[in-house]
Design a protein around this motif. Structure first.
Motif, PDB file in Angstrom:
ATOM      1  N   ASP A   1       0.842  -1.197   0.000  1.00 59.83           N
ATOM      2  CA  ASP A   1       0.000   0.000   0.000  1.00 59.83           C
ATOM      3  C   ASP A   1       0.881   1.252   0.000  1.00 59.83           C
ATOM      4  O   ASP A   1       2.101   1.153   0.084  1.00 59.83           O
ATOM      5  CB  ASP A   1      -0.972  -0.032   1.192  1.00 59.83           C
ATOM      6  N   PRO A   2       0.266   2.432  -0.122  1.00 61.51           N
ATOM      7  CA  PRO A   2       1.063   3.663  -0.242  1.00 61.51           C
ATOM      8  C   PRO A   2       2.049   3.864   0.913  1.00 61.51           C
ATOM      9  O   PRO A   2       3.150   4.378   0.711  1.00 61.51           O
ATOM     10  CB  PRO A   2       0.009   4.765  -0.248  1.00 61.51           C
ATOM     11  N   ALA A   3       1.660   3.430   2.112  1.00 62.72           N
ATOM     12  CA  ALA A   3       2.568   3.604   3.253  1.00 62.72           C
ATOM     13  C   ALA A   3       3.848   2.780   3.029  1.00 62.72           C
ATOM     14  O   ALA A   3       4.950   3.228   3.377  1.00 62.72           O
ATOM     15  CB  ALA A   3       1.879   3.184   4.547  1.00 62.72           C
ATOM     16  N   ASP A   4       3.719   1.584   2.428  1.00 65.67           N
ATOM     17  CA  ASP A   4       4.907   0.758   2.154  1.00 65.67           C
ATOM     18  C   ASP A   4       5.820   1.457   1.159  1.00 65.67           C
ATOM     19  O   ASP A   4       7.037   1.389   1.239  1.00 65.67           O
ATOM     20  CB  ASP A   4       4.505  -0.606   1.571  1.00 65.67           C
ATOM     21  N   TYR A   5       5.165   2.108   0.203  1.00 64.50           N
ATOM     22  CA  TYR A   5       5.927   2.800  -0.829  1.00 64.50           C
ATOM     23  C   TYR A   5       6.710   3.966  -0.220  1.00 64.50           C
ATOM     24  O   TYR A   5       7.894   4.185  -0.529  1.00 64.50           O
ATOM     25  CB  TYR A   5       4.970   3.309  -1.898  1.00 64.50           C
ATOM     26  N   ALA A   6       6.033   4.706   0.661  1.00 62.57           N
ATOM     27  CA  ALA A   6       6.697   5.820   1.344  1.00 62.57           C
ATOM     28  C   ALA A   6       7.839   5.287   2.214  1.00 62.57           C
ATOM     29  O   ALA A   6       8.926   5.867   2.271  1.00 62.57           O
ATOM     30  CB  ALA A   6       5.684   6.586   2.196  1.00 62.57           C
ATOM     31  N   PHE A   7       7.603   4.143   2.841  1.00 58.24           N
ATOM     32  CA  PHE A   7       8.620   3.525   3.708  1.00 58.24           C
ATOM     33  C   PHE A   7       9.879   3.164   2.896  1.00 58.24           C
ATOM     34  O   PHE A   7      11.008   3.345   3.351  1.00 58.24           O
ATOM     35  CB  PHE A   7       8.042   2.276   4.378  1.00 58.24           C
ATOM     36  N   LEU A   8       9.675   2.686   1.673  1.00 58.53           N
ATOM     37  CA  LEU A   8      10.798   2.357   0.790  1.00 58.53           C
ATOM     38  C   LEU A   8      11.709   3.574   0.598  1.00 58.53           C
ATOM     39  O   LEU A   8      12.934   3.473   0.658  1.00 58.53           O
ATOM     40  CB  LEU A   8      10.250   1.885  -0.569  1.00 58.53           C
TER      41      LEU A   8
ATOM     42  N   SER B   1       0.733  11.458  -1.361  1.00 59.02           N
ATOM     43  CA  SER B   1       0.405  12.223  -0.164  1.00 59.02           C
ATOM     44  C   SER B   1      -1.105  12.165   0.106  1.00 59.02           C
ATOM     45  O   SER B   1      -1.546  12.002   1.248  1.00 59.02           O
ATOM     46  CB  SER B   1       0.871  13.664  -0.368  1.00 59.02           C
ATOM     47  N   ARG B   2      -1.875  12.285  -0.971  1.00 58.23           N
ATOM     48  CA  ARG B   2      -3.339  12.240  -0.828  1.00 58.23           C
ATOM     49  C   ARG B   2      -3.776  10.882  -0.258  1.00 58.23           C
ATOM     50  O   ARG B   2      -4.602  10.798   0.640  1.00 58.23           O
ATOM     51  CB  ARG B   2      -3.974  12.457  -2.204  1.00 58.23           C
ATOM     52  N   MET B   3      -3.165   9.834  -0.793  1.00 55.78           N
ATOM     53  CA  MET B   3      -3.551   8.492  -0.333  1.00 55.78           C
ATOM     54  C   MET B   3      -3.133   8.260   1.122  1.00 55.78           C
ATOM     55  O   MET B   3      -3.861   7.641   1.892  1.00 55.78           O
ATOM     56  CB  MET B   3      -2.928   7.432  -1.248  1.00 55.78           C
ATOM     57  N   LEU B   4      -1.971   8.816   1.474  1.00 58.49           N
ATOM     58  CA  LEU B   4      -1.532   8.684   2.873  1.00 58.49           C
ATOM     59  C   LEU B   4      -2.482   9.462   3.785  1.00 58.49           C
ATOM     60  O   LEU B   4      -2.824   9.017   4.876  1.00 58.49           O
ATOM     61  CB  LEU B   4      -0.099   9.207   3.041  1.00 58.49           C
TER      62      LEU B   4
ATOM     63  N   HIS C   1      -4.899   8.451   7.259  1.00 62.16           N
ATOM     64  CA  HIS C   1      -4.917   9.271   8.467  1.00 62.16           C
ATOM     65  C   HIS C   1      -4.720   8.475   9.762  1.00 62.16           C
ATOM     66  O   HIS C   1      -5.543   8.496  10.678  1.00 62.16           O
ATOM     67  CB  HIS C   1      -6.237  10.066   8.503  1.00 62.16           C
ATOM     68  N   THR C   2      -3.621   7.746   9.817  1.00 66.08           N
ATOM     69  CA  THR C   2      -3.201   7.140  11.086  1.00 66.08           C
ATOM     70  C   THR C   2      -1.956   7.893  11.524  1.00 66.08           C
ATOM     71  O   THR C   2      -1.384   8.671  10.734  1.00 66.08           O
ATOM     72  CB  THR C   2      -2.852   5.653  10.910  1.00 66.08           C
ATOM     73  N   LEU C   3      -1.515   7.638  12.735  1.00 63.72           N
ATOM     74  CA  LEU C   3      -0.302   8.303  13.211  1.00 63.72           C
ATOM     75  C   LEU C   3       0.858   7.982  12.265  1.00 63.72           C
ATOM     76  O   LEU C   3       1.640   8.857  11.871  1.00 63.72           O
ATOM     77  CB  LEU C   3       0.019   7.825  14.640  1.00 63.72           C
ATOM     78  N   TYR C   4       0.930   6.702  11.848  1.00 69.51           N
ATOM     79  CA  TYR C   4       2.018   6.236  10.985  1.00 69.51           C
ATOM     80  C   TYR C   4       1.995   6.934   9.619  1.00 69.51           C
ATOM     81  O   TYR C   4       3.015   7.454   9.154  1.00 69.51           O
ATOM     82  CB  TYR C   4       1.876   4.711  10.827  1.00 69.51           C
ATOM     83  N   THR C   5       0.814   6.987   8.993  1.00 66.35           N
ATOM     84  CA  THR C   5       0.761   7.591   7.653  1.00 66.35           C
ATOM     85  C   THR C   5       0.938   9.113   7.733  1.00 66.35           C
ATOM     86  O   THR C   5       1.544   9.711   6.841  1.00 66.35           O
ATOM     87  CB  THR C   5      -0.557   7.246   6.914  1.00 66.35           C
ATOM     88  N   ASP C   6       0.443   9.734   8.812  1.00 67.71           N
ATOM     89  CA  ASP C   6       0.661  11.179   8.979  1.00 67.71           C
ATOM     90  C   ASP C   6       2.157  11.458   9.108  1.00 67.71           C
ATOM     91  O   ASP C   6       2.695  12.400   8.514  1.00 67.71           O
ATOM     92  CB  ASP C   6      -0.069  11.705  10.228  1.00 67.71           C
ATOM     93  N   MET C   7       2.826  10.600   9.891  1.00 65.52           N
ATOM     94  CA  MET C   7       4.264  10.774  10.102  1.00 65.52           C
ATOM     95  C   MET C   7       5.015  10.599   8.773  1.00 65.52           C
ATOM     96  O   MET C   7       5.879  11.395   8.430  1.00 65.52           O
ATOM     97  CB  MET C   7       4.740   9.746  11.129  1.00 65.52           C
ATOM     98  N   LEU C   8       4.614   9.562   8.024  1.00 66.23           N
ATOM     99  CA  LEU C   8       5.274   9.316   6.729  1.00 66.23           C
ATOM    100  C   LEU C   8       5.089  10.504   5.784  1.00 66.23           C
ATOM    101  O   LEU C   8       6.005  10.901   5.074  1.00 66.23           O
ATOM    102  CB  LEU C   8       4.720   8.045   6.078  1.00 66.23           C
ATOM    103  N   ARG C   9       3.893  11.090   5.809  1.00 62.69           N
ATOM    104  CA  ARG C   9       3.642  12.247   4.938  1.00 62.69           C
ATOM    105  C   ARG C   9       4.577  13.395   5.280  1.00 62.69           C
ATOM    106  O   ARG C   9       5.159  14.034   4.411  1.00 62.69           O
ATOM    107  CB  ARG C   9       2.184  12.727   5.108  1.00 62.69           C
ATOM    108  N   ASP C  10       4.723  13.635   6.582  1.00 58.96           N
ATOM    109  CA  ASP C  10       5.606  14.732   7.009  1.00 58.96           C
ATOM    110  C   ASP C  10       7.053  14.436   6.621  1.00 58.96           C
ATOM    111  O   ASP C  10       7.769  15.308   6.129  1.00 58.96           O
ATOM    112  CB  ASP C  10       5.503  14.937   8.532  1.00 58.96           C
ATOM    113  N   ILE C  11       7.473  13.170   6.835  1.00 57.87           N
ATOM    114  CA  ILE C  11       8.859  12.803   6.496  1.00 57.87           C
ATOM    115  C   ILE C  11       9.076  12.963   4.991  1.00 57.87           C
ATOM    116  O   ILE C  11      10.096  13.476   4.540  1.00 57.87           O
ATOM    117  CB  ILE C  11       9.183  11.361   6.942  1.00 57.87           C
ATOM    118  N   MET C  12       8.081  12.522   4.217  1.00 54.84           N
ATOM    119  CA  MET C  12       8.204  12.615   2.758  1.00 54.84           C
ATOM    120  C   MET C  12       8.383  14.064   2.302  1.00 54.84           C
ATOM    121  O   MET C  12       9.128  14.340   1.373  1.00 54.84           O
ATOM    122  CB  MET C  12       6.943  12.051   2.095  1.00 54.84           C
TER     123      MET C  12
END
Ligand code: GTP
Length: 253
Positions: A145-152, A194-197, A201-212
């Motif tokens: 999912d998008p969070a995995d992609y951001a994690f990469l 970013s839209r998909m993250l 709207h979890t703590l994890y995806t919000d954090m990933l968006r900011d990091i990205m």
């Protein structure tokens, strides 16, 4: 053109050795001379014939026997031997006259990355050639999912911080997951990611968006090729990415 040195880093089993085999074969078939380096002291056999094999200096199995260590202890000890012999390894690489040097790294990337050796290797390679880069490989089946992609992308940046080499992510084993989204230029797709993250709207995806957002400020535009090392597919895309890493054409600034 000077030497291009590419270090392949990734989790155990992500396909580092297979990608070194596939990419070196592809380069040679295109008439480009390549020098391959195996820095994994614990590998049984590599799917390519290394031009320099660290097992001639240190073999993790022998270390395990000699010091009565388990696999992880033997790997850690092996890293110490590699660190002691790093200058000799670097001078081997420096003495080659091939256009490309591909460096395969230990399966357990943490034993390599989370020690001084990684930084020293990066510094040493940059002295040999300014065109020294790293590729961070992740298995496509992990990208769900998008969070995995951001994690990469976050992980790729972490590798860059450890090696101090410009690093780009690559998704391997694309043959196992042909429908991964976000193919292509992640930075161009960032708004969508970013839209998909945001939707999650979890703590994890919000954090990933900011990091990205921060990563976007500092990174050049890079593509994320999907390759299949096993099938030898996507090598042109990988090659283009490596060539682009050397030029400022993808600069976001
Ligand atoms: P370690 O260094 O031992 O951690 O592994 P590695 O990262 O070097 O991976 P390696 O190249 O040894 O590949 C691990 C397994 O994944 C092997 O069984 C490969 O055949 C398989 N593999 C590698 N690339 C691909 C690919 O593109 N597709 C598929 N389906 N399998 C692959």
């Amino acid at each position: 053109m000077g030497k291009v040195i590419v270090v392949f880093v990734g989790p155990a089993g992500s396909g580092k050795s297979t990608l070194v085999a596939a990419y070196s074969k592809w380069l040679r078939e295109g008439g480009i001379p390549v020098y391959t380096v195996n820095l994994d002291p614990a590998v049984d056999r590599t799917p390519y014939e290394p031009d320099f094999d660290v097992r001639t200096i240190v073999d993790a199995r022998e270390i395990a026997r000699k010091y009565g260590l388990g696999p992880n202890g033997a790997l850690v000890k092996s890293m110490e031997f590699i660190a002691e012999n790093l200058e000799a390894i670097l001078s081997k690489i420096a003495s080659t006259d091939t256009d490309y040097v591909l460096v395969d790294t230990p399966g357990q990337m943490e034993v390599f990355l989370f020690r001084d050796l990684a930084w020293r290797l990066g510094e040493g390679l940059k002295k040999i050639s300014e065109q020294s880069y790293a590729i961070f490989i992740l298995d496509a089946s992990v990208i769900k999912d998008p969070a995995d992609y951001a994690f990469l992308l976050v992980m790729s940046t972490a590798v860059q911080l450890r090696l101090n080499l410009e690093t780009a992510p690559v998704i391997n084993k694309a043959d196992l997951a042909p429908n991964i989204e976000f193919r292509g230029d992640i930075w161009r797709d960032y708004a969508r990611l970013s839209r998909m993250l945001k939707e999650s709207h979890t703590l994890y995806t919000d954090m990933l968006r900011d990091i990205m957002k921060v990563l976007l400020t500092y990174n050049k535009r890079v593509e994320v090729p999907r390759v299949s090392a096993l099938k030898g597919e996507g090598m042109e895309e990988l090659h283009r990415l490596i060539l682009e890493m050397g030029c400022s054409c993808g600069d976001l600034s």
